[in-house]
Scaffold this motif. Sequence first.
Motif, PDB file in Angstrom:
ATOM      1  N   PHE A 116       0.828  -1.207   0.000  1.00 18.50           N
ATOM      2  CA  PHE A 116       0.000   0.000   0.000  1.00 18.50           C
ATOM      3  C   PHE A 116       0.867   1.265   0.000  1.00 18.50           C
ATOM      4  N   ALA A 117       2.045   1.185   0.630  1.00 17.88           N
ATOM      5  CA  ALA A 117       2.972   2.327   0.590  1.00 17.88           C
ATOM      6  C   ALA A 117       3.410   2.608  -0.854  1.00 17.88           C
ATOM      7  N   LYS A 118       3.682   1.545  -1.619  1.00 17.83           N
ATOM      8  CA  LYS A 118       4.077   1.712  -3.019  1.00 17.83           C
ATOM      9  C   LYS A 118       2.899   2.206  -3.860  1.00 17.83           C
ATOM     10  N   LEU A 119       1.727   1.674  -3.566  1.00 14.07           N
ATOM     11  CA  LEU A 119       0.553   2.061  -4.341  1.00 14.07           C
ATOM     12  C   LEU A 119       0.229   3.541  -4.168  1.00 14.07           C
ATOM     13  N   SER A 121       1.934   6.124  -3.914  1.00 14.60           N
ATOM     14  CA  SER A 121       2.690   7.061  -4.754  1.00 14.60           C
ATOM     15  C   SER A 121       2.492   6.804  -6.241  1.00 14.60           C
ATOM     16  N   ASN A 122       1.660   5.824  -6.583  1.00 15.67           N
ATOM     17  CA  ASN A 122       1.454   5.490  -7.991  1.00 15.67           C
ATOM     18  C   ASN A 122       0.016   5.647  -8.478  1.00 15.67           C
ATOM     19  N   VAL A 123      -0.955   5.482  -7.590  1.00 11.86           N
ATOM     20  CA  VAL A 123      -2.349   5.557  -8.033  1.00 11.86           C
ATOM     21  C   VAL A 123      -2.769   7.004  -8.268  1.00 11.86           C
ATOM     22  N   ALA A 124      -3.795   7.178  -9.081  1.00 15.86           N
ATOM     23  CA  ALA A 124      -4.356   8.507  -9.315  1.00 15.86           C
ATOM     24  C   ALA A 124      -5.125   8.969  -8.083  1.00 15.86           C
ATOM     25  N   LYS A 125      -5.418  10.243  -8.013  1.00 15.82           N
ATOM     26  CA  LYS A 125      -6.050  10.830  -6.824  1.00 15.82           C
ATOM     27  C   LYS A 125      -7.453  10.305  -6.550  1.00 15.82           C
ATOM     28  N   ASN A 126      -8.135   9.841  -7.589  1.00 14.00           N
ATOM     29  CA  ASN A 126      -9.502   9.355  -7.401  1.00 14.00           C
ATOM     30  C   ASN A 126      -9.614   7.831  -7.390  1.00 14.00           C
ATOM     31  N   THR A 127      -8.475   7.150  -7.495  1.00 19.83           N
ATOM     32  CA  THR A 127      -8.506   5.687  -7.535  1.00 19.83           C
ATOM     33  C   THR A 127      -8.909   5.107  -6.181  1.00 19.83           C
ATOM     34  N   ILE A 128      -9.846   4.167  -6.224  1.00 20.31           N
ATOM     35  CA  ILE A 128     -10.226   3.431  -5.009  1.00 20.31           C
ATOM     36  C   ILE A 128      -9.280   2.246  -4.859  1.00 20.31           C
ATOM     37  N   VAL A 129      -8.813   2.011  -3.644  1.00 20.91           N
ATOM     38  CA  VAL A 129      -7.948   0.864  -3.349  1.00 20.91           C
ATOM     39  C   VAL A 129      -8.658  -0.012  -2.331  1.00 20.91           C
ATOM     40  N   SER A 130      -8.667  -1.315  -2.575  1.00 17.67           N
ATOM     41  CA  SER A 130      -9.307  -2.225  -1.625  1.00 17.67           C
ATOM     42  C   SER A 130      -8.462  -3.464  -1.409  1.00 17.67           C
ATOM     43  N   SER A 131      -8.749  -4.158  -0.326  1.00 20.83           N
ATOM     44  CA  SER A 131      -8.054  -5.408  -0.002  1.00 20.83           C
ATOM     45  C   SER A 131      -9.054  -6.555  -0.020  1.00 20.83           C
ATOM     46  N   ASN A 132      -8.612  -7.685  -0.535  1.00 21.26           N
ATOM     47  CA  ASN A 132      -9.439  -8.891  -0.518  1.00 21.26           C
ATOM     48  C   ASN A 132      -9.162  -9.731   0.729  1.00 21.26           C
ATOM     49  N   THR A 133      -8.559  -9.121   1.750  1.00 22.94           N
ATOM     50  CA  THR A 133      -8.263  -9.875   2.974  1.00 22.94           C
ATOM     51  C   THR A 133      -9.513 -10.556   3.514  1.00 22.94           C
ATOM     52  N   SER A 134      -9.320 -11.722   4.112  1.00 27.24           N
ATOM     53  CA  SER A 134     -10.440 -12.456   4.697  1.00 27.24           C
ATOM     54  C   SER A 134     -10.669 -12.077   6.150  1.00 27.24           C
ATOM     55  N   GLY A 135      -9.848 -11.139   6.690  1.00 22.94           N
ATOM     56  CA  GLY A 135     -10.117 -10.764   8.071  1.00 22.94           C
ATOM     57  C   GLY A 135      -9.056  -9.954   8.783  1.00 22.94           C
ATOM     58  N   LEU A 136      -8.029  -9.470   8.070  1.00 22.98           N
ATOM     59  CA  LEU A 136      -7.014  -8.654   8.729  1.00 22.98           C
ATOM     60  C   LEU A 136      -7.560  -7.258   9.033  1.00 22.98           C
ATOM     61  N   SER A 137      -7.024  -6.634  10.080  1.00 23.77           N
ATOM     62  CA  SER A 137      -7.477  -5.317  10.514  1.00 23.77           C
ATOM     63  C   SER A 137      -7.113  -4.233   9.509  1.00 23.77           C
ATOM     64  N   GLY A 144       0.782   4.128   8.477  1.00 24.06           N
ATOM     65  CA  GLY A 144       1.675   4.964   7.694  1.00 24.06           C
ATOM     66  C   GLY A 144       1.052   5.609   6.477  1.00 24.06           C
ATOM     67  N   ARG A 145      -0.220   5.277   6.184  1.00 22.68           N
ATOM     68  CA  ARG A 145      -0.855   5.854   4.995  1.00 22.68           C
ATOM     69  C   ARG A 145      -1.478   7.214   5.315  1.00 22.68           C
ATOM     70  N   THR A 146      -1.645   8.038   4.304  1.00 21.72           N
ATOM     71  CA  THR A 146      -2.194   9.372   4.485  1.00 21.72           C
ATOM     72  C   THR A 146      -3.708   9.322   4.667  1.00 21.72           C
ATOM     73  N   GLN A 147      -4.259  10.413   5.148  1.00 20.68           N
ATOM     74  CA  GLN A 147      -5.709  10.505   5.336  1.00 20.68           C
ATOM     75  C   GLN A 147      -6.441  10.328   4.013  1.00 20.68           C
ATOM     76  N   ASP A 148      -5.903  10.925   2.947  1.00 22.37           N
ATOM     77  CA  ASP A 148      -6.534  10.834   1.637  1.00 22.37           C
ATOM     78  C   ASP A 148      -6.627   9.384   1.162  1.00 22.37           C
ATOM     79  N   PHE A 149      -5.557   8.623   1.360  1.00 22.76           N
ATOM     80  CA  PHE A 149      -5.544   7.213   0.962  1.00 22.76           C
ATOM     81  C   PHE A 149      -6.564   6.424   1.778  1.00 22.76           C
ATOM     82  N   LYS A 150      -6.612   6.689   3.091  1.00 20.69           N
ATOM     83  CA  LYS A 150      -7.540   5.978   3.967  1.00 20.69           C
ATOM     84  C   LYS A 150      -8.997   6.230   3.593  1.00 20.69           C
TER      85      LYS A 150
END
Length: 349
Positions: A116-119, A121-137, A144-150
């Motif tokens: 996510f740290a690498k992502l 600095s690479n994704v566009a400002k409006n890109t949604i990022v999600s995780s397919n985790t089955s249960g991690l917090s 370490g991620r910014t408010q905008d990313f969160k």
Amino acid sequence: MMSDLKANESRALFKKVCVIGAGIMGSGIAAHFANSGIECLLLDVVPKDSNGASRNDLAHMGIQKSLKAKPAAFFSKKYATMIEAGNLEDDLHKVKNCDWVIEAVVENAGIKQELFAKLESNVAKNTIVSSNTSGLSINEMLKGRTQDFKERFLVTHFFNPVRYLHLLELVKGPDTKDAVVKKIAQFGEQTLGKGIVYGKDTPNFVANRIGVFAMMEIMRVMQEDGLSIEEVDAVFGPATGRPKSAVFRTADLVGLDTFIHVANNCYENLPNDERREVFKVPAFLSKMVENGWLGQKSKQGFYKKQEKDILALDYKSLTYNPKQKVRYDSLGAVRNLETVGEKIKFLVN
């Protein structure tokens, strides 16, 4: 006509997505986006022994496995051309052209944090990022991620096989914008054909918390009563309103390493749960994973195909024997009953 209009409107929400992680889940997710007419970039790590011609091998292998998957991952094999294979070293910059990036890598919070740290600095400002985790917090993954990313992040938990399982679990973090969740839910329902369940950021969310509890409790009772794998699956299949995969074939489909991870995650993070001990992994299951018997992904788990025969595990001796047909009068009697309620009532009586 109205449903078609909604589907077309929904499809326009995301023109191109990226899936990171080309294992069974990641490649299955990519295939289902392709089925829906959405371009997909599928990325994975560069193989350790790669050369210039094979740096995208893991992504290509994921696509090829989806093409050979049973049941079929693609509506038609021609949809595989909607997926572009790449790797995280040479092609990460391409995520800037994607509207949604889905992470489907190994269930390790540290590895996800690095990704996510690498992502960011690479994704566009409006890109949604999600995780397919089955249960991690979510809080743990986003350290370490910014408010905008969160604000543009959530969990989108698909289930394997992605094309066939209706459920899509959505979990928002404390900072996720409601508009982000609404957009994903609309697309999930109208374009991907999913049924949405909203979970909270608790260990293993909703489906795995309930499902793994039930399966672990069944294993406990199985050992206590000396039942076989085949006997358990005969009862906990269509006779009780479940699919033919029942308990142990379902576990093989999920992957026993993933199954153990979910169980351990509950055991470690639910110290005050009154049924916590149910999540304690039995010795035979730990040994299976240690042996590399991970289910369908390793072609050997609770069941194993040998030429034309199906073998079932004897969990006491950890040996395989020809699968036995289980016959109970009660199971035969409920076969022609129409509703699940009628079947269970009859079985219990």
